[in-house]
Design an enzyme around this catalytic site. Structure first.
Site, PDB file in Angstrom:
ATOM      1  N   ASP A  14       0.587  -1.349  -0.158  1.00 15.95           N
ATOM      2  CA  ASP A  14       0.056  -0.165   0.318  1.00 15.95           C
ATOM      3  C   ASP A  14       0.828   1.090  -0.070  1.00 15.95           C
ATOM      4  O   ASP A  14       0.580   1.980   0.846  1.00 15.95           O
ATOM      5  CB  ASP A  14      -1.132  -0.021   1.194  1.00 15.95           C
ATOM      6  CG  ASP A  14      -1.865  -1.430   0.932  1.00 15.95           C
ATOM      7  OD1 ASP A  14      -2.419  -1.465  -0.046  1.00 15.95           O
ATOM      8  OD2 ASP A  14      -2.474  -2.005   2.224  1.00 15.95           O
ATOM      9  N   ALA A  30     -18.053  -3.974  -5.036  1.00  9.48           N
ATOM     10  CA  ALA A  30     -19.414  -4.335  -4.493  1.00  9.48           C
ATOM     11  C   ALA A  30     -20.801  -3.327  -5.290  1.00  9.48           C
ATOM     12  O   ALA A  30     -21.558  -2.691  -4.891  1.00  9.48           O
ATOM     13  CB  ALA A  30     -18.821  -3.434  -3.146  1.00  9.48           C
ATOM     14  N   LYS A  85      -0.539  -8.083  -2.898  1.00  5.68           N
ATOM     15  CA  LYS A  85      -1.720  -8.212  -2.816  1.00  5.68           C
ATOM     16  C   LYS A  85      -1.392  -6.025  -3.438  1.00  5.68           C
ATOM     17  O   LYS A  85      -1.059  -5.468  -2.367  1.00  5.68           O
ATOM     18  CB  LYS A  85      -2.378  -8.002  -1.438  1.00  5.68           C
ATOM     19  CG  LYS A  85      -3.463  -7.363  -1.741  1.00  5.68           C
ATOM     20  CD  LYS A  85      -4.885  -7.904  -0.210  1.00  5.68           C
ATOM     21  CE  LYS A  85      -4.608  -6.898   0.837  1.00  5.68           C
ATOM     22  NZ  LYS A  85      -4.962  -5.093   0.633  1.00  5.68           N
ATOM     23  N   LYS A  91     -12.428  -4.765  -3.265  1.00  6.37           N
ATOM     24  CA  LYS A  91     -13.365  -4.882  -3.108  1.00  6.37           C
ATOM     25  C   LYS A  91     -14.085  -4.316  -3.284  1.00  6.37           C
ATOM     26  O   LYS A  91     -14.995  -3.542  -2.870  1.00  6.37           O
ATOM     27  CB  LYS A  91     -13.065  -4.484  -1.603  1.00  6.37           C
ATOM     28  CG  LYS A  91     -12.432  -4.639  -1.094  1.00  6.37           C
ATOM     29  CD  LYS A  91     -12.020  -4.480   0.893  1.00  6.37           C
ATOM     30  CE  LYS A  91     -11.224  -4.407   1.459  1.00  6.37           C
ATOM     31  NZ  LYS A  91      -9.748  -3.887   1.427  1.00  6.37           N
ATOM     32  N   PRO A 114      -5.120 -10.347   6.856  1.00  6.82           N
ATOM     33  CA  PRO A 114      -5.169  -9.154   7.051  1.00  6.82           C
ATOM     34  C   PRO A 114      -5.132  -8.943   8.796  1.00  6.82           C
ATOM     35  O   PRO A 114      -5.806  -9.638   9.339  1.00  6.82           O
ATOM     36  CB  PRO A 114      -6.208  -8.673   5.561  1.00  6.82           C
ATOM     37  CG  PRO A 114      -6.967  -8.977   6.118  1.00  6.82           C
ATOM     38  CD  PRO A 114      -7.151 -10.333   6.198  1.00  6.82           C
TER      39      PRO A 114
HETATM   40  P1  XMP Z   1      -1.585  -3.854   6.782  1.00  9.26           P
HETATM   41  O1  XMP Z   1      -0.778  -2.054   7.218  1.00  9.26           O
HETATM   42  O2  XMP Z   1      -2.775  -3.726   8.411  1.00  9.26           O
HETATM   43  O3  XMP Z   1      -2.061  -3.700   5.619  1.00  9.26           O
HETATM   44  O4  XMP Z   1      -1.221  -5.187   8.088  1.00  9.26           O
HETATM   45  C1  XMP Z   1      -3.484  -4.872   6.029  1.00  9.26           C
HETATM   46  C2  XMP Z   1      -3.558  -4.865   4.220  1.00  9.26           C
HETATM   47  O5  XMP Z   1      -5.523  -5.655   4.022  1.00  9.26           O
HETATM   48  C3  XMP Z   1      -6.516  -4.348   4.121  1.00  9.26           C
HETATM   49  N1  XMP Z   1      -7.019  -5.648   4.673  1.00  9.26           N
HETATM   50  C4  XMP Z   1      -8.195  -6.048   4.826  1.00  9.26           C
HETATM   51  N2  XMP Z   1      -9.230  -6.164   3.797  1.00  9.26           N
HETATM   52  N3  XMP Z   1     -10.388  -7.783   4.652  1.00  9.26           N
HETATM   53  C5  XMP Z   1      -9.679  -6.861   2.933  1.00  9.26           C
HETATM   54  O6  XMP Z   1     -10.497  -7.737   2.417  1.00  9.26           O
HETATM   55  C6  XMP Z   1      -9.959  -7.195   5.796  1.00  9.26           C
HETATM   56  O7  XMP Z   1     -10.282  -7.632   7.002  1.00  9.26           O
HETATM   57  C7  XMP Z   1      -8.606  -6.290   6.039  1.00  9.26           C
HETATM   58  N4  XMP Z   1      -8.264  -5.829   6.845  1.00  9.26           N
HETATM   59  C8  XMP Z   1      -7.263  -4.841   6.326  1.00  9.26           C
HETATM   60  C9  XMP Z   1      -6.227  -3.784   4.015  1.00  9.26           C
HETATM   61  O8  XMP Z   1      -6.979  -2.446   3.398  1.00  9.26           O
HETATM   62  C10 XMP Z   1      -4.207  -3.355   3.725  1.00  9.26           C
HETATM   63  O9  XMP Z   1      -4.182  -3.590   2.553  1.00  9.26           O
END
Ligand code: XMP
Length: 213
Positions: free
Chosen positions: A11, A65, A33, A63, A166
């Site tokens: 990111d 939708a 990702k 995501k 995640p």
């Molecule tokens: P971090 O920096 O928190 O990044 O390790 C996490 C990454 O995963 C995504 N993310 C999610 N994607 N459901 C998802 O589909 C979730 O519950 C979720 N939580 C985090 C977030 O956008 C980032 O890219």
């Protein structure tokens, strides 16, 4: 399955930085990702370049939708750029998810890692898992921040559908707990790309994943 079960959530905005981090950490990853920050910051072509320099699968975390037609139009462009998987929400309905599945492999969100997830998405998990069991996507997303939710999903999900989790590191989730609860893949962003030494951070996480696998 190449490498292990670690997925880098890349990111960052800038393409050069993204490619540098991806190249350095690739030996410790199963996949990369990409999310809106990188796609908006660097353009869709970054997916093609990431695949070229790492030869790893790329997951596009959009995501999605929307209505089926828009989901189809968006996911087609992303798969054309080289993405191997697209993350979609299920709450827009089965036809919206199927539209993405007609273009390529899908990963379905069935719960989320942040506090607000409890407002709407956690109460909908049962129906979303049911949808996953019927549509059989590659995998589902469930939160490492609440390993009991991973276990809940694992109990109800068909064997063979992967769980991607995640929330490890910056959001407080722990690799050991997520794996013990049934996660197949761990998604880690800030703990790798914001560290002083992303390669070393990825290597340490890779070792930890192996220890608990
Ligand atoms: P971090 O920096 O928190 O990044 O390790 C996490 C990454 O995963 C995504 N993310 C999610 N994607 N459901 C998802 O589909 C979730 O519950 C979720 N939580 C985090 C977030 O956008 C980032 O890219």
């Amino acid at each position: 399955m190449r490498g292990n079960r670690l997925i880098l959530a890349l990111d960052v905005y800038e393409q050069d930085r993204a490619l540098r981090i991806a190249t350095a950490t690739a030996p410790y990853l199963w996949a990369i990702k990409v999310n809106w920050p990188l796609i908006l910051g660097s353009g869709l072509g970054v997916i093609t370049k990431l695949k070229k320099v790492t030869d790893l699968p790329v997951i596009a975390d959009l995501k999605l939708a929307d209505i089926p037609n828009t989901n189809r139009l968006v996911s087609r462009k992303v798969f054309e750029a080289g993405a191997d998987y697209v993350i979609a929400h299920g709450f827009a309905g089965r036809d919206s998810v199927e539209a993405v599945m007609e273009e390529g492999e899908v990963i379905l969100v069935v719960d989320m890692s942040h506090g607000g997830a409890k407002e709407f998405i956690t109460p909908a998990t049962d129906g979303l898992v049911e949808m996953a069991n019927e549509l059989k996507p590659f995998g589902v997303v469930a939160p490492a921040t609440r390993p009991e939710r991973i276990a809940y999903v694992r109990e109800r999900l068909l064997n063979g559908i992967k769980i991607l989790s995640p929330g490890v590191g910056a959001q407080g989730g722990r690799i050991r707990d997520a794996i013990k609860a049934g996660a197949d893949f761990l998604i880690v962003g800030r703990s790798i790309y914001s560290s002083q030494n992303p390669e070393e951070s990825a290597r340490a996480l890779w070792e930890e994943v192996r220890r608990w696998s």
